[in-house]
Write a protein that holds these residues in place. Structure first.
Motif, mmCIF file in Angstrom:
data_model
loop_
_atom_site.group_PDB
_atom_site.id
_atom_site.type_symbol
_atom_site.label_atom_id
_atom_site.label_comp_id
_atom_site.label_asym_id
_atom_site.label_seq_id
_atom_site.Cartn_x
_atom_site.Cartn_y
_atom_site.Cartn_z
ATOM 1 N N ARG A 1 -16.873 -6.370 6.046
ATOM 2 C CA ARG A 1 -15.530 -6.203 6.221
ATOM 3 C C ARG A 1 -14.979 -6.192 7.499
ATOM 4 N N CYS B 1 0.888 -1.032 0.023
ATOM 5 C CA CYS B 1 0.079 0.123 0.119
ATOM 6 C C CYS B 1 1.067 1.176 -0.078
ATOM 7 N N TYR C 1 -8.157 -4.162 1.982
ATOM 8 C CA TYR C 1 -7.978 -2.946 1.806
ATOM 9 C C TYR C 1 -6.993 -2.265 2.981
ATOM 10 N N CYS C 2 -6.182 -1.248 2.381
ATOM 11 C CA CYS C 2 -5.276 -0.769 3.530
ATOM 12 C C CYS C 2 -5.884 0.503 4.147
ATOM 13 N N ALA C 3 -5.689 1.056 5.263
ATOM 14 C CA ALA C 3 -6.372 1.785 5.895
ATOM 15 C C ALA C 3 -5.459 2.809 6.581
ATOM 16 N N TRP D 1 -4.921 -3.172 7.670
ATOM 17 C CA TRP D 1 -5.380 -3.977 6.696
ATOM 18 C C TRP D 1 -6.398 -4.453 7.267
ATOM 19 N N TYR E 1 -8.849 6.957 6.319
ATOM 20 C CA TYR E 1 -8.697 6.760 5.008
ATOM 21 C C TYR E 1 -8.657 5.263 4.605
ATOM 22 N N TRP E 2 -9.328 5.184 3.286
ATOM 23 C CA TRP E 2 -9.269 3.715 2.848
ATOM 24 C C TRP E 2 -8.623 3.699 1.493
ATOM 25 N N VAL F 1 -10.625 4.258 11.369
ATOM 26 C CA VAL F 1 -10.286 4.710 10.107
ATOM 27 C C VAL F 1 -10.610 5.755 9.649
ATOM 28 N N MET G 1 -12.894 -0.393 12.298
ATOM 29 C CA MET G 1 -13.275 0.428 11.078
ATOM 30 C C MET G 1 -13.710 1.710 11.602
#
Length: 123
Positions: free
Chosen positions: A44, A21, A94-96, A35, A112-113, A110, A107
């Motif tokens: 998710r 990422c 997905y990286c975050a 992740w 930014y995704w 978080v 989540m």
């Protein structure tokens, strides 16, 4: 922060992949990174997280001992080494990034995704 994930693909069970990422911006080292993954038809879920410095890492129980998260603050990258892949690891990964001081294992922390990269594990 803009996040660009890569490295997904089709692999046989027992194989390995390395997800990467890349993050934009000069403040990457201020973000905790993580992740998550989302399998078809499922919510998710958290996979792995790493502290600002990289000195602390956190893993979901389902991936402990098989996944390794790392970061390179000089290159603005975070990586996920995935070994001993299983069919149930099939998902979009997905990286975050988060500005929280706590581990990025939920989540709601978080900010930014990334866009996600697909990992498919065949049996």
């Amino acid at each position: 922060v803009l996040l660009q994930a890569s490295g997904g693909g089709l692999v046989q069970a027992g194989g390995s992949l390395r997800l990467s990422c890349a993050a934009s911006g000069r403040t990457f080292s201020r973000y905790v990174m993580g992740w998550f993954r989302q399998a078809p038809g499922k919510e998710r879920e958290f996979v792995a997280a790493i502290s600002w410095s990289g000195g602390s890492t956190y893993y979901a129980d389902s991936v402990k001992g098989r996944f390794t998260i790392s970061r390179d603050n000089a290159k603005n990258t975070v990586n996920l080494q995935i070994d001993s892949l299983k069919p149930e690891d099939t998902a979009v990964y997905y990286c975050a990034a988060g500005s929280t001081v706590q581990p990025l294992d939920v989540m709601r922390r978080v900010d930014y995704w990334g866009q996600g990269t697909l990992v498919t594990v065949s049996s």
